[in-house]
Design an enzyme around this catalytic site. Structure first.
Site, mmCIF file in Angstrom:
data_model
loop_
_atom_site.group_PDB
_atom_site.id
_atom_site.type_symbol
_atom_site.label_atom_id
_atom_site.label_comp_id
_atom_site.label_asym_id
_atom_site.label_seq_id
_atom_site.Cartn_x
_atom_site.Cartn_y
_atom_site.Cartn_z
ATOM 1 N N ASP A 340 0.847 -1.177 0.000
ATOM 2 C CA ASP A 340 0.000 0.000 0.000
ATOM 3 C C ASP A 340 0.895 1.243 0.000
ATOM 4 O O ASP A 340 2.099 1.169 -0.205
ATOM 5 C CB ASP A 340 -0.927 -0.043 1.215
ATOM 6 C CG ASP A 340 -2.284 0.571 0.929
ATOM 7 O OD1 ASP A 340 -2.315 1.647 0.308
ATOM 8 O OD2 ASP A 340 -3.312 -0.018 1.326
ATOM 9 N N ASP A 452 -5.371 2.725 -7.729
ATOM 10 C CA ASP A 452 -6.405 3.109 -6.767
ATOM 11 C C ASP A 452 -6.955 4.495 -7.090
ATOM 12 O O ASP A 452 -6.282 5.317 -7.715
ATOM 13 C CB ASP A 452 -5.806 3.094 -5.362
ATOM 14 C CG ASP A 452 -6.855 3.050 -4.277
ATOM 15 O OD1 ASP A 452 -8.008 2.708 -4.589
ATOM 16 O OD2 ASP A 452 -6.532 3.341 -3.120
ATOM 17 N N GLU A 455 -11.588 6.665 -10.144
ATOM 18 C CA GLU A 455 -12.891 7.093 -10.666
ATOM 19 C C GLU A 455 -12.797 8.408 -11.475
ATOM 20 O O GLU A 455 -13.539 8.494 -12.470
ATOM 21 C CB GLU A 455 -13.900 7.248 -9.506
ATOM 22 C CG GLU A 455 -14.203 5.989 -8.752
ATOM 23 C CD GLU A 455 -13.072 5.587 -7.814
ATOM 24 O OE1 GLU A 455 -12.916 4.393 -7.573
ATOM 25 O OE2 GLU A 455 -12.329 6.482 -7.352
ATOM 26 N N GLU A 457 -11.777 9.686 -7.506
ATOM 27 C CA GLU A 457 -12.642 9.810 -6.342
ATOM 28 C C GLU A 457 -13.089 11.238 -6.109
ATOM 29 O O GLU A 457 -14.241 11.504 -5.799
ATOM 30 C CB GLU A 457 -11.909 9.281 -5.113
ATOM 31 C CG GLU A 457 -12.717 9.377 -3.852
ATOM 32 C CD GLU A 457 -12.002 8.801 -2.657
ATOM 33 O OE1 GLU A 457 -11.690 9.570 -1.737
ATOM 34 O OE2 GLU A 457 -11.748 7.592 -2.647
ATOM 35 N N ARG A 503 -9.624 -0.017 -9.546
ATOM 36 C CA ARG A 503 -10.863 0.214 -8.818
ATOM 37 C C ARG A 503 -11.957 0.794 -9.702
ATOM 38 O O ARG A 503 -13.125 0.822 -9.309
ATOM 39 C CB ARG A 503 -10.600 1.157 -7.632
ATOM 40 C CG ARG A 503 -11.657 1.064 -6.553
ATOM 41 C CD ARG A 503 -11.298 1.864 -5.325
ATOM 42 N NE ARG A 503 -11.562 3.281 -5.446
ATOM 43 C CZ ARG A 503 -11.468 4.149 -4.441
ATOM 44 N NH1 ARG A 503 -11.065 3.726 -3.253
ATOM 45 N NH2 ARG A 503 -11.723 5.420 -4.609
ATOM 46 N N ASP A 520 -14.048 0.089 -1.336
ATOM 47 C CA ASP A 520 -13.807 0.084 0.103
ATOM 48 C C ASP A 520 -15.025 -0.415 0.877
ATOM 49 O O ASP A 520 -15.742 0.334 1.538
ATOM 50 C CB ASP A 520 -13.438 1.493 0.574
ATOM 51 C CG ASP A 520 -12.127 1.965 -0.026
ATOM 52 O OD1 ASP A 520 -11.359 1.119 -0.506
ATOM 53 O OD2 ASP A 520 -11.871 3.179 -0.017
#
Length: 1001
Positions: A340, A452, A455, A457, A503, A520
């Site tokens: 991570d 990650d 989108e 986000e 993702r 998540d």
């Protein structure tokens, strides 16, 4: 991954096991973007009018309308039609697609290469309508253009398939307004079921819902979340078609919510609109054609099917090595470890792409040590570059990031980790710079990637990119990001398979070697329950590897039962990747949980021959690894005449005839006109048989390939569950009990066991367990043949290659092992044959251990290639009723004949459970909790609350209730209305229980 650092909290052990995850976003709120916060008011609309003129050229119908618009209809292949609408004033030029990669067969493709051939005749004008069947020997797809008012409908063979409800029409709003754009609507049949639409924590059947097409991140989501990280503009119908809306604009899919029998697609700011109609006689055929359009998923590296261990997060080299060592010491397999954001120094260093030197002093040595033990390293990266990053000045000065309206670098001040900029994935210079970072890390020894927040986000709507403003490009952003890695590998590492955990994405994401996860998710039973429909819905959109953070991510609670049930399900999923903030590794859990998880992790590795074959089938046809219950069987077989002849014809066939034509063909195709007609009828019949009412909306079980049925346990404390069976017979994997299909049965589900059934007649190959796929070999195969008199002929083709190079399919450097089984009375014939060119390291000989369960007595004789086999080469176990035959396989086919085979034909008929007592809204509560249950048949059953001593303290007695979900609210009081003291309580309904924790101040 996560949306920010996990807030510290007090661990209350099992008392907190049901609390929802606390948002990790700064301030605990949702993302700043609210793409559909205020639904637009109804606006006047204008249709395309009537047909004014029609022309035909190069396989395309062009229709002019009385309003000055243009409609174009173009076949793209058998069963596939593209329709484009251009209102008056719009240029007749389709916009660039981020999804479609297949070129139209007109022109540029040799007519002789097409099968079925294009029709020589053109369309037929029948007065009020135009009819066109563009291919002969196709699926008999007919396109019907109604002249007045203009609209299109489709017929599949003699049956009506679907029709536009009102043609296409534009909303009359100012240009640039969110309300401006195009719509198209379709009529729905009363009993039609609608699937797909991407990743949503909703039931599989999406009929009756209004859904947005705008990728969103929802931290700690649970069951019921409408929109998640991947939305897809695809709808699959139980009537045998897919609608694919080829635009990535923000949009709404109204699937019968506003008007019960109308499906409507509405997109923002579209000057023109295009969609594909894809017809097929099975879901497999529809997905095969869809993935021809948008790209097939390349084969993963074989290690991607192994256990991938992740956590938020491993902070040092020592933690990585210690985790790998502890996994091995505890007897767990391991193929990859995920790093991570600590590998580059934490949240404020996003965009550095540099190892944190204090914690990872020698990353090359670290990854080399792990790789030598069969463990790959996967690195996370994000599209954000923090203002505190080492690369902040570089990406801003070189214009590699999104910009404001004046063209200056845009700072996203509301990003959860602090102010940051977003890379412009559409700008060539930014793409080149980002690939340079990946390439440098790849040369250090990185095995795979984790993309990650894609989108993205947090993406303010006033930001601008090379391809336009945020709302115009938002859904395409993850697609563009994934293509950087995909194209880079093709260019720099053409021999190596890419593995990219991502993702977010869009239609066609599968062709970029994306292996998505569902975001998540809350570490809760509700979060677990969301995963089956998410996985299956993505699979019906061509994305075959959707999986979850196994064990749950969002939350610091530890519930051993939840973790065990989640890992049991993940062991049969496309990707097995435990992940979480606390205790994601299985060795943290006490017995018996640890041993149960170990058992299923081992079983996954034993099933690698089967799983890897499913991966190959996905790369060839688009069929997902995990499939809904109404998907129907698929296989790569030598085309069998046995399935295509009538029952009367079968009776006149001699027993010794070999009905297998040695021509490889997927079951969606046939090699002759006669075969195509027979196959079409067979597929139509099977499609109807698999789309019964009981199978159309099953959200708690799935098919793994054609032959395995997985029924995960999704409720705490559940020790039996109902299983809905498709047509055919099904055999319990553990007990070998046999069930007739087309019914619901109650099956034992103790903590140590997830219900698993096998399709009768199936061959299921297994290999000896290895702790890493680096040691995987197919020189010994344990192949279980689930012989059953209801299936007189069956087969399975196993695919095997080196597990790492991309050239296997190009140069045919693989092995195919095909197992045919025929069963006539008390004689079974099993033929095993090897084909393909082989690969470097391919076994010269393979030891085949053929197992046949449910054999009531030793056979009278076992023959191999017509020679009687000595008793030393086969065994019969009376206690287990298992027959075992050993033989060697090389390039020459082997035929095994078993004479006097007496199979146990006894059928089990366990009654289904009357009800399911489900997880409460809160297992730990202070004032009230919602007790939930589902009745599988109408009835009335008292729900009792017992205290820790077993005494009944509260009883709810409902009247007669209909089948379906029900709830009872309990406020912690007894039957007299007096508050009960805090402590442990149990809700009981019949013999089912749920544990409750009542907290009192």
């Amino acid at each position: 991954m996560h949306s920010s650092f996990c807030r510290a909290g007090v661990l209350l052990g099992l008392f907190l096991s049901s609390l929802p995850g606390v948002a990790q976003r700064e301030g605990g709120g949702p993302p700043s973007q609210e793409p559909f916060a205020h639904p637009p008011a109804p606006l006047p609309t204008r249709g395309l009018g009537n047909l004014k003129g029609v022309g035909y050229r190069d396989g395309m119908l062009t229709i002019l309308t009385t309003t000055g618009g243009t409609l174009r209809v173009q076949p793209y292949g058998a069963g596939v039609v593209r329709v484009e609408y251009y209102p008056a004033g719009q240029p007749v030029r389709p916009p660039a697609s981020v999804s479609v990669v297949q070129e139209s067969p007109y022109p540029g493709l040799e007519r002789a290469a097409l099968w079925p051939e294009p029709a020589t005749q053109l369309y037929q004008d029948r007065g009020s309508r135009i009819e066109w069947q563009p291919y002969r020997r196709d699926s008999d797809l007919t396109i019907i253009v109604q002249k007045k008012p203009l609209g299109i409908s489709y017929r599949h063979g003699p049956e009506a398939l679907v029709s536009e409800a009102a043609g296409s029409f534009q909303q009359l709003a100012a240009s640039g307004s969110p309300e401006a754009g195009m719509r198209v609507s379709f009529r729905l049949a009363p009993e039609e079921h609608l699937y797909g639409t991407g990743s949503r924590a909703l039931p599989l059947d999406r009929r009756g819902r209004k859904l947005t097409l705008y990728n969103e991140a929802h931290y700690g989501y649970q069951n019921g979340e409408f929109t998640l990280n991947v939305t897809l503009p695809t709808v699959v119908s139980s009537r045998g078609y897919m609608l694919f809306f080829d635009n990535h604009a923000p949009a709404v899919l109204d699937l019968g919510a506003t008007e019960k029998n109308t499906l409507e697609y509405r997109a923002e700011n579209l000057g023109s609109l295009s969609y594909f109609l894809i017809a097929g006689r099975s879901y497999a055929e529809i997905l095969d054609r869809y993935t021809m359009l948008t790209g097939k998923q390349p084969l993963p590296p074989r290690w991607g099917l192994g256990l991938i261990q992740s956590r938020f997060g491993y902070k040092t080299e020592q933690e990585m090595l210690q985790t790998a060592r502890r996994m091995r010491q505890a007897g767990f397999p391991l193929d990859a470890l995920v790093l991570d954001l600590y590998w580059f120094g934490g949240t404020t260093r996003q965009g550095d792409f540099r190892w944190q030197p204090q914690q990872f002093p020698d990353p090359k040595r670290l990854m080399s040590r792990l790789d030598s033990s069969g463990v790959k390293t996967i690195l996370i990266s994000e599209p954000y570059v923090m203002r505190t990053s080492l690369n902040d000045s570089l990406v801003r000065s070189q214009d590699l990031v999104g910009r404001d309206q004046s063209g200056k670098p845009y700072t996203v001040s509301s990003f959860w980790a602090g102010p940051a900029t977003l890379l412009d994935m559409f700008r060539p210079a930014a793409r080149q710079w980002l690939w340079q970072q990946y390439d440098r890390l790849k040369q250090d020894g990185v095995g795979g990637w984790w993309s990650d927040l894609g989108e993205p986000e947090n993406q303010p709507t006033d930001m601008v990119y090379d391809l336009g403003p945020t709302r115009r490009i938002h859904n395409a952003y993850g697609q563009a990001w994934a293509s950087i890695l995909h194209e880079g590998y093709i260019r720099n590492y053409p021999q190596e398979r890419l593995f990219n955990l991502a993702r977010s994405g869009w239609a066609g994401m599968q062709r970029h070697s994306v292996f998505p996860w569902s975001g998540d998710v809350s570490r809760s039973w509700s979060g677990l329950q969301a995963q089956v429909p998410i996985m299956l819905s993505m699979g019906l959109g061509g994305v075959g590897y959707m999986h979850s953070d196994a064990g749950g991510f969002a939350g610091s609670n530890t519930d051993p039962e939840l973790y065990t049930r989640w890992l049991q399900m993940a062991s049969f999923g496309p990707v097995m990747r435990p992940h979480g903030v606390v205790a994601p590794e299985p060795y943290w859990y006490p017995e018996p949980y640890q041993s149960i998880v170990r058992r299923y992790a081992h079983l996954r590795y034993e099933l690698l021959p089967y799983l890897y074959t499913l991966a190959w089938e996905n790369s060839e046809t688009g069929s997902p690894l995990a499939r809904p219950m109404n998907y129907g069987p698929t296989a790569l077989d030598p085309q069998s005449l046995f399935d295509l002849v009538s029952e009367n014809e079968k009776e006149n066939l001699p027993e010794e005839i070999d009905l297998a034509i040695p021509t490889w063909t997927w079951n969606t195709r046939a090699s002759t006109g006669w075969g195509a007609d027979r196959l079409a009828k067979k597929q139509t019949k099977e499609f109807a048989a698999n789309n019964t009412a009981a199978l159309t909306n099953v959200n708690d079980q799935f098919l793994l390939g054609s032959n395995l049925l997985v029924a995960p346990v999704l409720q705490p404390g559940q020790r039996r569950r109902n299983v809905v069976l498709p047509p055919g017979r099904w055999i319990d994997f553990y007990s070998h009990q046999v069930f007739n299909g087309n019914q619901t049965v109650g099956v034992a589900a103790p903590l140590a066991q997830v219900p698993l059934l096998v399709r009768a007649g199936a061959f299921v190959p297994r290999a000896p367990y290895v702790p890493t796929t680096a040691h995987y070999r197919t020189d010994t195969l344990n192949v279980r043949y689930y012989a059953d008199l209801s299936v007189p002929e069956s087969s399975f083709t196993l695919y095997d290659d080196d597990g790492k190079t991309t050239q296997s399919a190009v140069h045919d450097t693989y092995d195919l092992l095909t197992f045919w089984g025929t069963l006539r009375g008390r004689q079974a014939g099993i033929r095993v044959a090897l084909s393909g060119k082989g690969y470097a390291g391919s076994p010269v000989w393979r030891t085949i251990n053929l197992e046949i369960p449910r054999v009531m007595a030793a056979p009278t004789a076992v023959l191999i290639d017509n020679q009687t086999v000595p008793a030393t080469d086969w065994q019969y176990n009376t206690a287990t009723q298992m027959l075992l035959v050993h033989f060697l396989l090389d390039e020459k086919p082997v035929r095994v004949t078993i004479q006097g085979l007496a199979l146990n034909q006894q059928l089990a008929s366990p009654a289904p459970e009357l009800l399911t007592l489900e997880a409460p809204s809160n297992r730990t509560f202070g004032d009230r909790t919602e007790l939930r249950y589902t009745l599988h048949a109408p009835g009335s059953y008292p729900l009792q609350i017992r205290d820790a001593a077993g005494r009944i303290v509260r009883t709810f007695v409902p009247g007669e209730q209909a089948s379906g979900p029900h709830t009872v609210m309990w406020n912690g009081n007894d039957d007299q209305g007096q508050p009960l003291p805090g402590g442990i309580y149990t809700a009981q309904l019949l013999d089912q229980h749920q544990r409750l924790v009542l907290l009192r101040e």
